[in-house]
Design an enzyme around this catalytic site. Sequence first.
Site, PDB file in Angstrom:
ATOM      1  N   ARG A   1       0.527  -1.566   0.165  1.00  0.00           N
ATOM      2  CA  ARG A   1       0.285  -0.321  -0.145  1.00  0.00           C
ATOM      3  C   ARG A   1       0.929   0.968   0.412  1.00  0.00           C
ATOM      4  O   ARG A   1       1.720   0.759   0.988  1.00  0.00           O
ATOM      5  CB  ARG A   1      -0.940  -0.055   1.578  1.00  0.00           C
ATOM      6  CG  ARG A   1      -1.963   1.412   1.268  1.00  0.00           C
ATOM      7  CD  ARG A   1      -2.868   1.330   2.027  1.00  0.00           C
ATOM      8  NE  ARG A   1      -3.938   0.856   1.671  1.00  0.00           N
ATOM      9  CZ  ARG A   1      -5.290  -0.080   2.019  1.00  0.00           C
ATOM     10  NH1 ARG A   1      -5.306   0.929   3.484  1.00  0.00           N
ATOM     11  NH2 ARG A   1      -6.237  -0.076   1.234  1.00  0.00           N
TER      12      ARG A   1
ATOM     13  N   HIS B   1      -6.817   1.283  -6.445  1.00  0.00           N
ATOM     14  CA  HIS B   1      -6.906   0.399  -5.746  1.00  0.00           C
ATOM     15  C   HIS B   1      -7.662  -1.205  -6.443  1.00  0.00           C
ATOM     16  O   HIS B   1      -9.484  -0.944  -6.159  1.00  0.00           O
ATOM     17  CB  HIS B   1      -7.683   1.215  -4.513  1.00  0.00           C
ATOM     18  CG  HIS B   1      -7.889   0.213  -3.425  1.00  0.00           C
ATOM     19  ND1 HIS B   1      -7.393  -0.617  -3.562  1.00  0.00           N
ATOM     20  CD2 HIS B   1      -8.985   0.825  -1.855  1.00  0.00           C
ATOM     21  CE1 HIS B   1      -7.228  -1.250  -1.987  1.00  0.00           C
ATOM     22  NE2 HIS B   1      -8.539  -0.589  -1.488  1.00  0.00           N
TER      23      HIS B   1
ATOM     24  N   GLN C   1     -10.286  -3.723  -4.474  1.00  0.00           N
ATOM     25  CA  GLN C   1     -11.239  -2.938  -4.051  1.00  0.00           C
ATOM     26  C   GLN C   1     -12.136  -2.449  -4.753  1.00  0.00           C
ATOM     27  O   GLN C   1     -13.221  -3.813  -4.548  1.00  0.00           O
ATOM     28  CB  GLN C   1     -10.855  -1.922  -3.232  1.00  0.00           C
ATOM     29  CG  GLN C   1     -12.527  -1.093  -2.720  1.00  0.00           C
ATOM     30  CD  GLN C   1     -12.732  -1.992  -1.945  1.00  0.00           C
ATOM     31  OE1 GLN C   1     -11.855  -1.286  -0.831  1.00  0.00           O
ATOM     32  NE2 GLN C   1     -13.943  -2.386  -2.036  1.00  0.00           N
TER      33      GLN C   1
ATOM     34  N   ASP D   1     -17.550   7.056  -1.710  1.00  0.00           N
ATOM     35  CA  ASP D   1     -16.352   7.039  -0.777  1.00  0.00           C
ATOM     36  C   ASP D   1     -15.581   8.106  -0.337  1.00  0.00           C
ATOM     37  O   ASP D   1     -16.592   9.240  -0.678  1.00  0.00           O
ATOM     38  CB  ASP D   1     -15.201   6.102  -1.605  1.00  0.00           C
ATOM     39  CG  ASP D   1     -14.133   6.474  -1.657  1.00  0.00           C
ATOM     40  OD1 ASP D   1     -13.597   5.472   0.284  1.00  0.00           O
ATOM     41  OD2 ASP D   1     -12.736   6.484  -1.682  1.00  0.00           O
TER      42      ASP D   1
ATOM     43  N   CYS E   1     -16.214   1.422  -0.169  1.00  0.00           N
ATOM     44  CA  CYS E   1     -15.367   0.380   0.083  1.00  0.00           C
ATOM     45  C   CYS E   1     -14.753   0.339   1.765  1.00  0.00           C
ATOM     46  O   CYS E   1     -14.528  -0.532   2.183  1.00  0.00           O
ATOM     47  CB  CYS E   1     -14.276   1.122  -0.451  1.00  0.00           C
ATOM     48  SG  CYS E   1     -13.249   3.039  -0.798  1.00  0.00           S
TER      49      CYS E   1
ATOM     50  N   ARG F   1     -13.163  -8.715  -0.020  1.00  0.00           N
ATOM     51  CA  ARG F   1     -11.910  -8.072   0.065  1.00  0.00           C
ATOM     52  C   ARG F   1     -11.881  -9.703   0.178  1.00  0.00           C
ATOM     53  O   ARG F   1     -10.544  -9.680  -0.842  1.00  0.00           O
ATOM     54  CB  ARG F   1     -11.268  -7.250   1.116  1.00  0.00           C
ATOM     55  CG  ARG F   1     -11.806  -6.399   1.213  1.00  0.00           C
ATOM     56  CD  ARG F   1     -11.568  -5.255  -0.423  1.00  0.00           C
ATOM     57  NE  ARG F   1      -9.806  -5.316  -0.602  1.00  0.00           N
ATOM     58  CZ  ARG F   1      -9.287  -4.008  -0.368  1.00  0.00           C
ATOM     59  NH1 ARG F   1      -9.940  -2.999   0.318  1.00  0.00           N
ATOM     60  NH2 ARG F   1      -7.832  -4.348   0.139  1.00  0.00           N
TER      61      ARG F   1
HETATM   62  N1   CP Z   1     -11.052  -0.388   1.738  1.00  0.00           N
HETATM   63  C1   CP Z   1      -9.831  -0.480   2.400  1.00  0.00           C
HETATM   64  O1   CP Z   1      -8.468  -0.586   1.611  1.00  0.00           O
HETATM   65  O2   CP Z   1      -9.873  -0.558   3.666  1.00  0.00           O
HETATM   66  P1   CP Z   1      -8.711  -0.115   4.438  1.00  0.00           P
HETATM   67  O3   CP Z   1      -7.694   1.084   4.445  1.00  0.00           O
HETATM   68  O4   CP Z   1      -9.018  -0.987   5.925  1.00  0.00           O
HETATM   69  O5   CP Z   1      -7.638  -1.485   4.209  1.00  0.00           O
HETATM   70  N1  NVA Z   2      -9.765   6.898  -1.476  1.00  0.00           N
HETATM   71  C1  NVA Z   2      -9.635   5.883   0.059  1.00  0.00           C
HETATM   72  C2  NVA Z   2      -9.777   5.092   0.131  1.00  0.00           C
HETATM   73  C3  NVA Z   2      -9.797   4.341   1.240  1.00  0.00           C
HETATM   74  C4  NVA Z   2      -9.620   2.386   1.418  1.00  0.00           C
HETATM   75  C5  NVA Z   2      -8.087   6.782   0.136  1.00  0.00           C
HETATM   76  O1  NVA Z   2      -7.484   6.032  -0.448  1.00  0.00           O
HETATM   77  O2  NVA Z   2      -8.189   7.222   1.412  1.00  0.00           O
END
Ligand code: CP
Ligand code: NVA
Length: 309
Positions: free
Chosen positions: A110, A137, A140, A228, A267, A295
């Site tokens: 990440r 992402h 997701q 989101d 998400c 997921r």
């Molecule tokens: N939706 C998602 O990626 O959640 P997290 O940030 O908790 O991993």
């Molecule tokens: N758009 C959000 C998604 C989190 C899972 C972010 O990047 O923080």
Amino acid sequence: MNHPKHFLSLADIPASQLRAILDEAHRRKAARSDMSKGRPDVDAPFSGETLAMIFEKSSTRTRFSFDMAMRQLGGTSITATSNDMQLGRGETVEDTAKVLSRYVDGIMLRANSHQTIVELAQNSSVPVINGLTDYNHPCQIMADLLTLEEKGGQLSDMTLTWVGDGNNVAVSFVNAAVKFGYRLRISTPKGYEVLGQSISAARNAGAAIDIESDPLKACEGTDVVIADTFVSMGDKNGDQRLADLAPYEVTDALMEAAAKSALFLHCLPAHRGEEVSAKVIDGPQSVVFDEAENRLHAQKAIITWCFDV
Ligand code: CP
Ligand code: NVA
């Protein structure tokens, strides 16, 4: 060096392979429907294979679902934040990739910047999986599409409507549109549009993408409404963003404009009263906890695809 199968962007992977990944996710989920969560799958295809998981930013779902995914596949995982690693003190991404490739069978990252994961993959001899970047992402969206199919939808017959900030999650919905054949409507205010390059690349590949700045019009008759957060990890000027995006909150009015059977996706993590009302996200059309569960199932199929099992 090997040429491992990386999972960085849905735009890079042929539609037939993405379809096979979703089929495998459905199959594995069904095969363990009456098993406790900690038990490995009956075939447990990995005998101790190990996934390194590196986080440059926070996570609940990605972290726990990838860890459980590896356990259920018969493997294991090692988690570190970048600050636990020399990466956080300036060791290069290139050297990190070369070193980890000597220890583990795959790497999930990440990352703050998408460039980091591209560089990691370029220098890794084991598969690299994208657990979210500032650009996209992909894991997701595979879970989201698994959820829509489970609810009985044929993706190629569906219209999905994205409402709010044109962020990283939105980009992956754009990338997947042509692969799965759904129509995507996008409703964002000025200054918060989805990256134009992603949209033109998707359209050139044949995707049906409509832009409609009025969220009510964008939701008319749609099969799925998607929200989101208005402030993604790494975004600055949170208060300004909340003010600019407030008219894009998904409320009853938008859900009523959608098809009667419309579903609501998010998400997570969610901010009730910002991008979605509590009534919608906690209401009967919301499938957000199925999405979160999926997921796990989607990622098991992604990992087996990457590891070529
Ligand atoms: N939706 C998602 O990626 O959640 P997290 O940030 O908790 O991993
Ligand atoms: N758009 C959000 C998604 C989190 C899972 C972010 O990047 O923080």
